[in-house]
Design an enzyme around this catalytic site. Structure first.
Site, PDB file in Angstrom:
ATOM      1  N   ASP A 171       0.830  -1.200   0.000  1.00  0.00           N
ATOM      2  CA  ASP A 171       0.000   0.000   0.000  1.00  0.00           C
ATOM      3  C   ASP A 171       0.867   1.253   0.000  1.00  0.00           C
ATOM      4  O   ASP A 171       0.638   2.196  -0.766  1.00  0.00           O
ATOM      5  CB  ASP A 171      -0.905  -0.031   1.228  1.00  0.00           C
ATOM      6  CG  ASP A 171      -2.081   0.934   1.140  1.00  0.00           C
ATOM      7  OD1 ASP A 171      -2.444   1.331   0.023  1.00  0.00           O
ATOM      8  OD2 ASP A 171      -2.646   1.263   2.198  1.00  0.00           O
ATOM      9  N   HIS A 254      -4.656   2.484  -6.992  1.00  0.00           N
ATOM     10  CA  HIS A 254      -5.782   2.214  -6.106  1.00  0.00           C
ATOM     11  C   HIS A 254      -7.076   1.968  -6.881  1.00  0.00           C
ATOM     12  O   HIS A 254      -7.949   1.231  -6.408  1.00  0.00           O
ATOM     13  CB  HIS A 254      -5.957   3.340  -5.086  1.00  0.00           C
ATOM     14  CG  HIS A 254      -5.126   3.151  -3.855  1.00  0.00           C
ATOM     15  ND1 HIS A 254      -3.778   3.439  -3.817  1.00  0.00           N
ATOM     16  CD2 HIS A 254      -5.437   2.649  -2.631  1.00  0.00           C
ATOM     17  CE1 HIS A 254      -3.300   3.145  -2.601  1.00  0.00           C
ATOM     18  NE2 HIS A 254      -4.291   2.662  -1.872  1.00  0.00           N
ATOM     19  N   HIS A 257      -6.925  -1.604  -7.684  1.00  0.00           N
ATOM     20  CA  HIS A 257      -7.344  -2.342  -6.481  1.00  0.00           C
ATOM     21  C   HIS A 257      -8.860  -2.429  -6.406  1.00  0.00           C
ATOM     22  O   HIS A 257      -9.433  -3.499  -6.171  1.00  0.00           O
ATOM     23  CB  HIS A 257      -6.812  -1.668  -5.216  1.00  0.00           C
ATOM     24  CG  HIS A 257      -7.535  -2.102  -3.972  1.00  0.00           C
ATOM     25  ND1 HIS A 257      -8.721  -1.504  -3.561  1.00  0.00           N
ATOM     26  CD2 HIS A 257      -7.288  -3.093  -3.080  1.00  0.00           C
ATOM     27  CE1 HIS A 257      -9.162  -2.111  -2.478  1.00  0.00           C
ATOM     28  NE2 HIS A 257      -8.310  -3.077  -2.158  1.00  0.00           N
ATOM     29  N   HIS A 271      -5.672  -5.616   1.163  1.00  0.00           N
ATOM     30  CA  HIS A 271      -5.720  -4.375   0.386  1.00  0.00           C
ATOM     31  C   HIS A 271      -4.380  -4.092  -0.302  1.00  0.00           C
ATOM     32  O   HIS A 271      -4.313  -3.880  -1.513  1.00  0.00           O
ATOM     33  CB  HIS A 271      -6.104  -3.217   1.322  1.00  0.00           C
ATOM     34  CG  HIS A 271      -6.017  -1.865   0.714  1.00  0.00           C
ATOM     35  ND1 HIS A 271      -7.038  -1.292  -0.015  1.00  0.00           N
ATOM     36  CD2 HIS A 271      -5.017  -0.941   0.731  1.00  0.00           C
ATOM     37  CE1 HIS A 271      -6.677  -0.096  -0.430  1.00  0.00           C
ATOM     38  NE2 HIS A 271      -5.458   0.158   0.023  1.00  0.00           N
TER      39      HIS A 271
END
Length: 366
Positions: A171, A254, A257, A271
């Site tokens: 992340d 992101h 994601h 995540h």
């Protein structure tokens, strides 16, 4: 447009700091609700109760049900009202913390965040990622302020599985890649306004720290010990990335994601594991130097972050599923639109397949 940088009111990090939590947060109110899942309560509740032993007030504990959804936020809000809570405290991982931040917002209360893992950059941010009850990404809830206090006990973080630290590194690794893209594309960060040089500097420091200390910290946490490298990576994952992404901006990594959450095979991945593959996809979209792409891929390989579709458990009906991921990635309002170029689902589809090929080559190289 004004430059904006936001951050939590106070950030505290160190080995054994949970033992001093009352000293750090007791002045915020006289009635505290600690929200954590059952496992986290089993390792933290006694420490918290001991710290508050001589406190002239009341503390309550409530079990988090597992998903940062509107249903769970509403359930906890009812408890806050019933108990007449002054301060809400989230103890645990990203979804617990995001839920508690949302509860704080809707009830106009101070919030304290106590991450027990360093698996995301959620703790410091003025943001909650809301999912459906089934775990599919629904929306970003932008909050008016960051947490009042963030407290990280690095020994508790080091006691967690190393995979969680690696997920946090995945992340955090997106922080500079996405901030750079937002800066080049004049994108708007979560904080609003335009991007400060301070935010870019924090994001770059975050990336440099990850490359310097990431593997060393991962190996130390495999033995559940706190070293200087662990302290540095916990700070990078939690603070540098938290401030860097929020004031520097999110981009394609992101969004990819979020697209991957639409595929059920990825639901057991963390995540940051999905973000790691999103970074490779973004670098391909931007046509960055192969040297940079390979450096990121090799680093991810070293700490067991996924760099191929197979590692994301996508092995059947691949083209159909990646088409779906690409469509969700490019949905209206997604942060991929902060990129300097216009990006279509076809572009994302191609970049994902190309990133997969690069990942496979790195994975099978010596």
């Amino acid at each position: 447009m004004g430059r904006i940088l936001i951050s939590p009111g106070k950030y505290i990090q160190g080995k054994g700091e949970l033992q001093r939590i009352q000293e750090h947060i007791g002045q915020l109110g006289s009635s505290f609700l600690f929200i954590a899942d059952s496992f986290v309560q089993s390792i933290t509740r006694e420490i918290i109760e001991t710290s508050f032993a001589n406190f002239q007030g009341t503390i309550y504990f409530e079990t988090f049900q597992g998903e940062c959804s509107k249903t769970e936020i509403n359930r906890l809000s009812e408890i806050v009202k019933e108990k007449k809570i002054d301060v809400v405290v989230g103890v645990g991982g990203g979804k617990t913390l995001d839920t508690v931040k949302a509860v704080s917002y809707y009830n106009h209360l101070p919030v304290v965040i106590v991450p027990t893992i360093a698996s995301t950059d959620a703790p410091c941010s003025a943001l909650s990622v809301i999912y459906t009850d089934d775990g599919v990404f629904e929306e970003y809830l932008l909050l008016p302020k960051n947490p009042d206090i963030v407290l990280v006990d690095t020994q508790i973080v080091a006691n967690a599985p190393a995979r969680l630290l690696a997920a946090g590194i995945g992340d955090a690794l997106a922080t500079y890649v996405e901030a750079r893209a937002c800066y080049e594309g004049n994108g708007t960060p979560m904080a609003g306004g335009s991007i400060t040089k301070a935010a870019l500097a924090l994001a770059e420091t975050c990336q440099n720290t990850l490359f310097e200390d990431g593997v060393k910290a991962y190996l130390a946490v495999e033995r559940n010990v706190v070293t200087e490298a662990v302290e540095n990576i916990v700070e990078a994952n939690t603070y540098l990335s938290g401030i860097g992404f929020e004031s520097g901006g999110l981009a394609a990594a992101h969004s990819v994601h979020n697209g991957l959450t639409a595929i059920k095979e990825t639901h057991d991945l963390y995540h940051g594991e999905k973000v790691a593959f999103g970074i490779l996809t973004q670098l391909v979209l931007e046509n960055r130097d192969m040297e940079e792409i390979e450096k990121v891929a090799k680093f991810c390989k070293d700490i067991h972050l996924p760099i191929t579709l197979e590692q994301l458990h996508i092995t059947e009906q691949v083209e159909e599923k990646i088409r779906k991921v690409a469509e969700v990635t490019c949905a209206e309002g997604e942060t991929i639109h902060n990129m300097a170029m216009d990006v279509t689902p076809d572009d994302v589809y191609a970049a994902i397949l190309a990133a997969d090929e690069i990942g496979k080559r790195i994975l099978h190289s010596n």
